[in-house]
Design a protein around this motif. Sequence first.
Motif, PDB file in Angstrom:
ATOM      1  N   HIS A  64       4.456   5.396  -2.731  1.00 11.29           N
ATOM      2  CA  HIS A  64       5.241   6.627  -2.601  1.00 11.29           C
ATOM      3  C   HIS A  64       5.764   6.793  -1.182  1.00 11.29           C
ATOM      4  O   HIS A  64       6.925   7.120  -0.967  1.00 11.29           O
ATOM      5  N   GLY A  65       4.888   6.550  -0.206  1.00  9.76           N
ATOM      6  CA  GLY A  65       5.304   6.673   1.190  1.00  9.76           C
ATOM      7  C   GLY A  65       6.317   5.608   1.567  1.00  9.76           C
ATOM      8  O   GLY A  65       7.214   5.830   2.381  1.00  9.76           O
ATOM      9  N   PRO A 103       0.836  -1.192   0.000  1.00 11.09           N
ATOM     10  CA  PRO A 103       0.000   0.000   0.000  1.00 11.09           C
ATOM     11  C   PRO A 103       0.880   1.254   0.000  1.00 11.09           C
ATOM     12  O   PRO A 103       1.992   1.231   0.552  1.00 11.09           O
ATOM     13  N   ASP A 104       0.412   2.313  -0.620  1.00 13.80           N
ATOM     14  CA  ASP A 104       1.094   3.605  -0.625  1.00 13.80           C
ATOM     15  C   ASP A 104       2.562   3.483  -1.049  1.00 13.80           C
ATOM     16  O   ASP A 104       3.482   3.730  -0.264  1.00 13.80           O
TER      17      ASP A 104
END
Lengths: 341, 337
Positions: free
Chosen positions: A166-167, A163-164
């Motif tokens: 970029h983070g 999930p996510d």
Amino acid sequence: MELVKAGSGDFDTIKARPIMRIKDLTIGIHESKQVYTAVDRISMDICAGEIVGVVGESGCGKTVTNLALMGLLPKVLFVQGGSAEFECEDGHHIDLVKISGKERREINGNEISMIYQEPLTSLDPLMKIGRQVGEAVKIHNSGLSDEEVHDRVVKELGEVGLPDPHGMLEMYPHQLSGGMRQRVMIAMATVCRPRLMIADEPTTALDVTVQAQVLKLLKHINQKYGMTIVLISHDLSVISQICDRVVVMYAGRIAEAAPTQVIMTAPAHEYTKGLINSLPSMERKGSDLPCIPGHVPSTEEKREPCPFAPRCALADDICRQQEPPRRMIGEGHVVYCHFVK
Amino acid sequence: MQDDILVVDHVTNYYADNKLGIFSKPGRKQVLNDVSFAIHKDEFFGLVGESGCGKSTLAQAILGLIPFEGSIKIDGMEYAGTDRKMISSRIQAVFQDPMSSLDPRRTIGATMREPLIAHGIGSKQEQERSVREMLERVGLDAAYSDRYPRELSGGQRQRVCIGAALMLEPKLIVADEAVSALDVSVAAQILNLFRTIDAKSEFAMLFISHNLGIEYYLCDRIAVMYSGNIVEIGTADDIYKHPAHPYTKLLLSAIPDMEKHEENGSANEQATVGHDAGSRPNDVRKGPAPAGACCYYARCQKACDRCLRRQELARTVDRDNDEHFVSCCLQASLESV
């Protein structure tokens, strides 16, 4: 004894083109000034786009074989003989156990990659996820700009179901759960789209629920990119989940090799039968498990010509005098046993 | 109750969890949350759960190795106010890795004789004789008594550990992942050994494992643990064939099925959500559950407002079945699904 045809591996009836041919690979081990054999003349073909499972108990040589293919053997181990011919993306063939360090750097990560059991020991604890995954891309594609590398890493992290993405680039390994770390490892192993991925017990350190997800992810990668996967495990039920074909190893030798369905329903070698029967299953509650007596021989122990003879119910004098012949008993089904006709 | 060998009553345990920074307040992390259950005499009781759920902490609390809140009674005795020797003659442990449980510089015989020496049972000759008898009971040759652990294989070492645990004829054995480090074919031998020894002598066992298949095979009753809470207790058949808690169902669906070969990713839908972008990978927690909520709140796909209260382990699925407990308020509605 049936003559082994030149260049034939254990899967020679399979039509698909082999991308790797291991032939008579022998690996020795130095121990207290003596040389023992860890892997004894194994031969197998690995075909493009399939998932091959390698199953066996500890000390059977499954990990050592694959470390040899990656050129990562520890100092005490060395290749005594045999070859492992790998077909590169541009079509030329190389022998993985003989190539130089320079060639090795071109191959590892780019054409062949590997995933290990414990992601936390394989990841650098001081390096952010983004840099770790991007490292392989940078090394093998020196022409790419930082933005392109960044985009590829983000895409790959999303691809493996994190999930996510970029983070995630800015996270450190200790901030992730075990399953997420293993997904990061898989992203690192697939980011250069290698032709072959070797997964050594990728789910052993994970919980069952996470294990099921990781196995499904491997199958997904195999189907989406046609990536060939060698899955090493001691757990036959894990292997049977996603593999097309299974190689059963025992004490440094191949005991049996066959399509998964055949191994699970009609195993021919006594060792394979024992392995399948000794799994606790629902029907066996309340009765004794049919187990294999004895224990796996260590490398220092003297081995019989058929290494399974001391534990085998069928074993006879012939097993202690002659090596079991290689017998083809069905489509892609190879057994090394005197008693299988 | 009279025929309970172990009674665990509202046991809670915390670890100190200090945040970074020297001025931050010392925090604490709850590992066991109000755990209660009982093990009957001569019963095999399984405890299953994922890593980090508190299984081993509970085992350590039961063995008296760590402090805890609540009460644990072994054969009617509590650790506080009882002579340690009295309790240790009734409860013994078998751990995961036999090599780290055995002293590498002592012979097998010396290791196995130690509990008898500590408790002052018998003369030297009698002790040595009972060591030899025990070695034969656990399927080893009596001559192994003069060997060192390094000379034995993994399965043989685990047999020695089991033998050492049985020397005092305890009433309860705590086996913490006792077969997890062994090869498949050797693990089967050890499971058989547990069964045959149990047939000969009377002891109960707390068998801790992450493998529900092994638990089902060996145990009479099973408790499922999640994040420090017991979420379901029942007979092996109840848990395996009629699971009530969503977590138990998830665990069961995640067991690799030998007959079911995964084709195009169709099987095991519930357990394997995760690689498609958009769907929530369920190894990602939604963050910690709000204080006081059901322990499974963050991962449960059916969680609703009623789950914001802590669930008691009280409801039986089947009104006629007084062995099967589950801590889920949605269980009644799940049953009809």
